[in-house]
Scaffold this motif. Structure first.
Motif, PDB file in Angstrom:
ATOM      1  N   ARG A   1       2.293   2.010  -3.432  1.00  0.00           N
ATOM      2  CA  ARG A   1       1.336   2.564  -4.391  1.00  0.00           C
ATOM      3  C   ARG A   1       1.408   4.086  -4.458  1.00  0.00           C
TER       4      ARG A   1
ATOM      5  N   GLU B   1       0.828  -1.202   0.000  1.00  0.00           N
ATOM      6  CA  GLU B   1       0.000   0.000   0.000  1.00  0.00           C
ATOM      7  C   GLU B   1       0.869   1.261   0.000  1.00  0.00           C
TER       8      GLU B   1
ATOM      9  N   PRO C   1      -9.126  -5.330   6.797  1.00  0.00           N
ATOM     10  CA  PRO C   1     -10.035  -4.335   6.200  1.00  0.00           C
ATOM     11  C   PRO C   1     -10.527  -4.777   4.823  1.00  0.00           C
ATOM     12  N   LEU C   2     -11.775  -4.484   4.525  1.00  0.00           N
ATOM     13  CA  LEU C   2     -12.429  -4.997   3.327  1.00  0.00           C
ATOM     14  C   LEU C   2     -11.676  -4.641   2.050  1.00  0.00           C
ATOM     15  N   ASP C   3     -11.166  -3.413   1.941  1.00  0.00           N
ATOM     16  CA  ASP C   3     -10.476  -3.021   0.708  1.00  0.00           C
ATOM     17  C   ASP C   3      -9.198  -3.823   0.504  1.00  0.00           C
ATOM     18  N   LEU C   4      -8.497  -4.118   1.593  1.00  0.00           N
ATOM     19  CA  LEU C   4      -7.275  -4.923   1.493  1.00  0.00           C
ATOM     20  C   LEU C   4      -7.606  -6.385   1.189  1.00  0.00           C
ATOM     21  N   LYS C   5      -8.712  -6.846   1.765  1.00  0.00           N
ATOM     22  CA  LYS C   5      -9.143  -8.227   1.523  1.00  0.00           C
ATOM     23  C   LYS C   5      -9.432  -8.432   0.026  1.00  0.00           C
ATOM     24  N   ARG C   6     -10.092  -7.448  -0.569  1.00  0.00           N
ATOM     25  CA  ARG C   6     -10.434  -7.551  -1.988  1.00  0.00           C
ATOM     26  C   ARG C   6      -9.202  -7.481  -2.884  1.00  0.00           C
ATOM     27  N   LYS C   7      -8.220  -6.689  -2.480  1.00  0.00           N
ATOM     28  CA  LYS C   7      -7.010  -6.517  -3.287  1.00  0.00           C
ATOM     29  C   LYS C   7      -6.072  -7.715  -3.223  1.00  0.00           C
ATOM     30  N   TYR C   8      -5.941  -8.285  -2.032  1.00  0.00           N
ATOM     31  CA  TYR C   8      -4.809  -9.177  -1.788  1.00  0.00           C
ATOM     32  C   TYR C   8      -5.154 -10.631  -1.498  1.00  0.00           C
TER      33      TYR C   8
END
Length: 291
Positions: free
Chosen positions: A147, A144, A183-190
């Motif tokens: 990025r 992160e 966290p949901l955004d990290l779960k979706r990314k990784y």
């Protein structure tokens, strides 16, 4: 839990043996000498239960028979890592003790970018990485950060005394409920979710494994000669609690030899360096910097 206890008692009855005080002391002494792990008398029943399945899988008839095999030249060579996998505790979670990851993201990484004119790669070591949840949490933080800081590069090392958990870390596959805390955004990314509805799992994306190296290491070794780098950060959390005070101090000094001056050292919240002769200065609770 009641069912599990009944099953254990039933197995023990069929085995028709128990871990004698003499054999427990022999195992306890061996565990401490080889691995630096304390095994007090109150853990006798725990050790008895953990060894039971291994002994039965070898078709042995008693704890004494297993002890004699383990302590033989052949057994020490062939069985030592199976024994270690049985007796060690590998409790870990994603984002465990989150204040460390907040400090890494808000302080350590910006300081590295601002003071790193040569653009050296940021190096981080998880000593006692277990099955990888800590490593992949750190990797998410570093990815992160990258990025928004495209010139940032990093490498990660994970070491553990258990080859079993190192294999799990290398696979990067976890029960689905393990990532509830992420966290949901990290779960979706990784993470990639399996299609198995009866046994749902997730697998870490290859991006989190790209700069990761895993190695076997016994912290009780006289030196860590297979570790050649100097690190900006070392995580050694919830590992020291298994050692006595003298062993803790010796381990920290050996780890510190691989930490850059000004580098950060993280320990678990149930651990303390108070009164130790180590080259680390206290920054925040459980966070230290090399003098």
């Amino acid at each position: 839990m009641v069912h599990e206890n009944k099953t254990y008692i039933k197995e023990l009855d069929c085995f028709k043996a128990e871990l004698s005080e003499k054999d427990f002391k022999a195992f306890s002494s061996f565990i401490y000498t080889e691995f630096g792990i304390k095994m007090p008398a109150v853990k006798r029943i725990m050790l008895q239960g953990r060894l039971l399945k291994r002994i039965r899988s070898l078709n042995m008839n008693s704890y004494t028979e297993y002890k004699d095999y383990l302590f033989s030249a052949e057994g020490h060579k062939e069985e030592i890592f199976n024994f270690l996998n049985v007796v060690t505790t590998n409790k870990t979670d994603f984002f465990r003790e989150p204040v460390h990851f907040d400090f890494l993201n808000s302080t350590v990484l910006p300081n590295h970018i601002n003071g790193n004119q040569s653009r050296e790669a940021f190096k981080i070591w998880s000593a006692g990485c277990s099955s990888g949840e800590e490593l992949y949490t750190i990797s998410m933080i570093l990815n992160e950060f990258k990025r928004s800081n495209v010139s940032f590069n990093y490498s990660m090392l994970g070491t553990d005394i258990s080859k079993n958990v190192l294999s799990k870390a290398a696979r990067g596959v976890y029960p689905f409920n393990k990532v509830d805390i992420v966290p949901l955004d990290l779960k979706r990314k990784y993470f990639l979710k399996s299609k198995d509805k009866e046994n749902p799992t997730v697998k870490v994306q290859s991006e989190l494994q790209r700069n990761l190296n895993l190695k076997f290491l016994n912290l009780m070794d006289s030196s860590y000669s297979n570790i050649t780098e100097k690190f900006d950060v070392i995580f050694c959390r919830n590992v020291l609690i298994y050692f006595d005070r003298a062993t803790q101090e010796a381990v920290i000094n050996k780890l510190s030899m691989h930490l850059k001056v000004g580098g950060f050292f993280f320990i678990g919240h149930s651990e303390s360096l108070t009164g130790m002769d180590v080259p680390l200065e206290h920054i925040k609770p459980t966070i230290f910097r090399k003098k």
